[in-house]
Design an enzyme around this catalytic site. Sequence first.
Site, PDB file in Angstrom:
ATOM      1  N   HIS A  49       0.842  -1.209   0.000  1.00  0.00           N
ATOM      2  CA  HIS A  49       0.000   0.000   0.000  1.00  0.00           C
ATOM      3  C   HIS A  49       0.874   1.255   0.000  1.00  0.00           C
ATOM      4  CE1 HIS A  49      -3.115  -2.614   2.322  1.00  0.00           C
ATOM      5  NE2 HIS A  49      -3.595  -2.434   1.107  1.00  0.00           N
ATOM      6  N   SER A  68      -3.041  -7.636   3.172  1.00  0.00           N
ATOM      7  CA  SER A  68      -3.292  -7.463   4.613  1.00  0.00           C
ATOM      8  C   SER A  68      -3.768  -8.778   5.221  1.00  0.00           C
ATOM      9  CB  SER A  68      -4.357  -6.387   4.836  1.00  0.00           C
ATOM     10  OG  SER A  68      -3.932  -5.152   4.335  1.00  0.00           O
ATOM     11  N   LYS A  97     -16.399  -7.623   6.278  1.00  0.00           N
ATOM     12  CA  LYS A  97     -15.431  -8.563   6.857  1.00  0.00           C
ATOM     13  C   LYS A  97     -15.047  -8.139   8.272  1.00  0.00           C
ATOM     14  CE  LYS A  97     -12.202  -8.452   3.637  1.00  0.00           C
ATOM     15  NZ  LYS A  97     -10.961  -8.558   2.897  1.00  0.00           N
ATOM     16  N   ARG A 100      -1.862  -6.069  -8.204  1.00  0.00           N
ATOM     17  CA  ARG A 100      -0.760  -6.976  -7.870  1.00  0.00           C
ATOM     18  C   ARG A 100      -0.540  -8.028  -8.940  1.00  0.00           C
ATOM     19  NH1 ARG A 100      -3.247  -8.157  -2.067  1.00  0.00           N
ATOM     20  NH2 ARG A 100      -4.996  -8.209  -3.503  1.00  0.00           N
TER      21      ARG A 100
HETATM   22  O1  PNS Z   1      -8.770  -3.017   0.893  1.00  0.00           O
HETATM   23  P1  PNS Z   1     -10.017  -3.556   0.249  1.00  0.00           P
HETATM   24  O2  PNS Z   1     -10.960  -4.132   1.286  1.00  0.00           O
HETATM   25  O3  PNS Z   1      -9.704  -4.516  -0.863  1.00  0.00           O
HETATM   26  O4  PNS Z   1     -10.742  -2.285  -0.426  1.00  0.00           O
HETATM   27  C1  PNS Z   1     -11.964  -2.439  -1.117  1.00  0.00           C
HETATM   28  C2  PNS Z   1     -12.648  -1.072  -1.310  1.00  0.00           C
HETATM   29  C3  PNS Z   1     -12.802  -0.351   0.011  1.00  0.00           C
HETATM   30  C4  PNS Z   1     -11.807  -0.213  -2.230  1.00  0.00           C
HETATM   31  C5  PNS Z   1     -14.018  -1.352  -1.965  1.00  0.00           C
HETATM   32  O5  PNS Z   1     -14.665  -2.372  -1.270  1.00  0.00           O
HETATM   33  C6  PNS Z   1     -14.916  -0.120  -1.971  1.00  0.00           C
HETATM   34  O6  PNS Z   1     -14.700   0.810  -2.707  1.00  0.00           O
HETATM   35  N1  PNS Z   1     -15.951  -0.146  -1.065  1.00  0.00           N
HETATM   36  C7  PNS Z   1     -16.841   0.961  -0.886  1.00  0.00           C
HETATM   37  C8  PNS Z   1     -18.270   0.579  -1.273  1.00  0.00           C
HETATM   38  C9  PNS Z   1     -18.469   0.805  -2.752  1.00  0.00           C
HETATM   39  O7  PNS Z   1     -18.289   1.884  -3.281  1.00  0.00           O
HETATM   40  N2  PNS Z   1     -18.868  -0.300  -3.432  1.00  0.00           N
HETATM   41  C10 PNS Z   1     -19.095  -0.305  -4.854  1.00  0.00           C
HETATM   42  C11 PNS Z   1     -17.796  -0.574  -5.599  1.00  0.00           C
HETATM   43  S1  PNS Z   1     -18.040  -0.517  -7.336  1.00  0.00           S
END
Ligand code: PNS
Length: 164
Positions: free
Chosen positions: A17, A127, A41, A90
Amino acid sequence: MRTAVCPGSFDPVTNGHLDVFARAAAMADEVVVAVLVNKKKASLFTVAERIEILNEVVAPFGNVRVDSFDGLLVDYCNEHGIKAIVKGLRAISDFDYELQMAQMNYRLAEVETLFITTNPLYSYLSSSLVKEVATFGGDVRGLVPQQALERLDEKLGRTTSGGG
Ligand code: PNS
């Protein structure tokens, strides 16, 4: 590019990150690292703890700050006038879901997603794996910033962060 957002759970932030933040900060005027609050989660660190770690980690950058958001990322972007999301890719296994999210975010609010290819040093890093390895006593030094390593040690009641 003016302001870019790097969204995620950051439970905890990893060196992968951090590499993305640094590279985004070199392109954008300002980078906001945005921690998702309403994650389904279960997390190891509370949002407040994750923000505290992130604040320490990004302190050396002049143009990176930390915030949190709840709900849709595009709503956060609209509220703050942010036009670009920056994410690390990644491996090909990340691509399908990231492409879907990028297209959905563009469809919802015309917010663009820019991908930075992860430094190969960190391409296997997540993570979740860091948490799993650390929980079972594995050595995660060099995989997470020192501030995250110390908090992991505290949380898991162990000592690896002192050096060596
Ligand atoms: O670190 P992560 O958990 O892989 O991050 C995922 C994240 C937070 C980037 C993604 O889940 C997100 O943007 N969530 C916010 C809810 C949202 O906007 N959902 C629609 C995505 S198209």
